[in-house]
Scaffold this active site. Structure first.
Site, PDB file in Angstrom:
ATOM      1  N   ASP A  30       0.851  -1.183   0.000  1.00 34.05           N
ATOM      2  CA  ASP A  30       0.000   0.000   0.000  1.00 34.05           C
ATOM      3  C   ASP A  30       0.895   1.244   0.000  1.00 34.05           C
ATOM      4  O   ASP A  30       1.883   1.321   0.735  1.00 34.05           O
ATOM      5  CB  ASP A  30      -0.899   0.004   1.243  1.00 34.05           C
ATOM      6  CG  ASP A  30      -2.022   1.021   1.126  1.00 34.05           C
ATOM      7  OD1 ASP A  30      -3.188   0.614   1.044  1.00 34.05           O
ATOM      8  OD2 ASP A  30      -1.716   2.245   1.124  1.00 34.05           O
ATOM      9  N   ILE A  31       0.560   2.204  -0.836  1.00 33.57           N
ATOM     10  CA  ILE A  31       1.419   3.395  -0.989  1.00 33.57           C
ATOM     11  C   ILE A  31       1.407   4.274   0.264  1.00 33.57           C
ATOM     12  O   ILE A  31       2.386   4.981   0.533  1.00 33.57           O
ATOM     13  CB  ILE A  31       1.007   4.183  -2.252  1.00 33.57           C
ATOM     14  CG1 ILE A  31       2.150   5.044  -2.755  1.00 33.57           C
ATOM     15  CG2 ILE A  31      -0.252   4.994  -2.043  1.00 33.57           C
ATOM     16  CD1 ILE A  31       1.942   5.593  -4.170  1.00 33.57           C
ATOM     17  N   ASN A  87     -13.045  -2.801   2.426  1.00 34.12           N
ATOM     18  CA  ASN A  87     -13.927  -1.644   2.581  1.00 34.12           C
ATOM     19  C   ASN A  87     -14.871  -1.604   1.383  1.00 34.12           C
ATOM     20  O   ASN A  87     -14.434  -1.791   0.246  1.00 34.12           O
ATOM     21  CB  ASN A  87     -13.098  -0.355   2.626  1.00 34.12           C
ATOM     22  CG  ASN A  87     -12.163  -0.312   3.824  1.00 34.12           C
ATOM     23  OD1 ASN A  87     -12.515  -0.769   4.906  1.00 34.12           O
ATOM     24  ND2 ASN A  87     -10.962   0.203   3.642  1.00 34.12           N
ATOM     25  N   VAL A  96     -10.620   3.383  -3.463  1.00 33.08           N
ATOM     26  CA  VAL A  96     -10.275   2.859  -4.800  1.00 33.08           C
ATOM     27  C   VAL A  96     -11.321   1.806  -5.171  1.00 33.08           C
ATOM     28  O   VAL A  96     -11.491   0.803  -4.459  1.00 33.08           O
ATOM     29  CB  VAL A  96      -8.859   2.255  -4.818  1.00 33.08           C
ATOM     30  CG1 VAL A  96      -8.555   1.661  -6.182  1.00 33.08           C
ATOM     31  CG2 VAL A  96      -7.822   3.317  -4.458  1.00 33.08           C
ATOM     32  N   HIS A 100     -10.330  -5.028  -3.313  1.00 36.26           N
ATOM     33  CA  HIS A 100      -9.023  -5.364  -2.734  1.00 36.26           C
ATOM     34  C   HIS A 100      -9.167  -5.783  -1.283  1.00 36.26           C
ATOM     35  O   HIS A 100     -10.034  -5.284  -0.564  1.00 36.26           O
ATOM     36  CB  HIS A 100      -8.052  -4.180  -2.838  1.00 36.26           C
ATOM     37  CG  HIS A 100      -8.596  -2.873  -2.354  1.00 36.26           C
ATOM     38  ND1 HIS A 100      -9.448  -2.091  -3.093  1.00 36.26           N
ATOM     39  CD2 HIS A 100      -8.421  -2.213  -1.183  1.00 36.26           C
ATOM     40  CE1 HIS A 100      -9.765  -1.005  -2.413  1.00 36.26           C
ATOM     41  NE2 HIS A 100      -9.153  -1.064  -1.241  1.00 36.26           N
ATOM     42  N   HIS A 102      -7.126  -5.684   2.244  1.00 30.57           N
ATOM     43  CA  HIS A 102      -5.997  -5.103   2.973  1.00 30.57           C
ATOM     44  C   HIS A 102      -5.441  -6.186   3.895  1.00 30.57           C
ATOM     45  O   HIS A 102      -6.207  -6.865   4.583  1.00 30.57           O
ATOM     46  CB  HIS A 102      -6.453  -3.927   3.845  1.00 30.57           C
ATOM     47  CG  HIS A 102      -6.950  -2.750   3.091  1.00 30.57           C
ATOM     48  ND1 HIS A 102      -6.181  -1.647   2.836  1.00 30.57           N
ATOM     49  CD2 HIS A 102      -8.167  -2.490   2.540  1.00 30.57           C
ATOM     50  CE1 HIS A 102      -6.892  -0.747   2.172  1.00 30.57           C
ATOM     51  NE2 HIS A 102      -8.100  -1.236   1.977  1.00 30.57           N
TER      52      HIS A 102
END
Ligand code: 5GP
Ligand code: ZN
Length: 114
Positions: A30-31, A87, A96, A100, A102
């Site tokens: 994750d950025i 989420n 986003v 995905h 996390h």
């Protein structure tokens, strides 16, 4: 999905620190990490939200969680513990719109991470 960040990462158009990939799934850092370990696990297929998973995607979440399980072992957080979360939509904190998971760990997590 031409303007989807995660599709662009999956196809190599945008850079990311990729730590796992196979024909269906890709995982990367994750950025903006919210914990010492914070990885994102995505399907290569563009699926906007958890609501958009369909019968033809049967087994995909299982494969994504299997990648999370493997990465937790590889990253040595399986015994200390970790959190896997999705989420969905604005109230769920989704930013986003490409499905995905996390994978968070490396510290004692609270609910302040989100
Ligand atoms: P969401 O809130 O949608 O569940 O989580 C989206 C996550 O994607 C956030 O944790 C955010 O830091 C991460 N993110 C957003 N843009 C990028 C990007 O361009 N590259 C990477 N590696 N992560 C990103
Ligand atoms: Zn996408």
């Amino acid at each position: 999905m031409t303007d989807c960040i995660f599709c662009k990462i999956a196809s190599g158009i945008l850079p990311a620190s990729i730590i796992y990939q196979d024909e269906k799934i890709i995982a990367f850092d994750d950025i903006y990490p919210k914990a010492p370990t914070h990885k994102l696990i995505i399907p290569r297929k563009h699926i906007a939200t958890l609501n958009d998973l369909s019968a033809e995607d049967k087994g995909l979440i299982d494969e994504m969680t299997a990648v999370a399980q493997k990465l937790a072992v590889d990253l040595k957080i399986d015994q200390s513990g970790y959190r896997v979360l999705i989420n969905c939509n604005p109230d769920g904190g989704q930013v986003v719109y490409h499905l995905h998971l996390h994978l968070l760990g490396g510290k004692r997590l609270t609910f302040k991470e989100w």
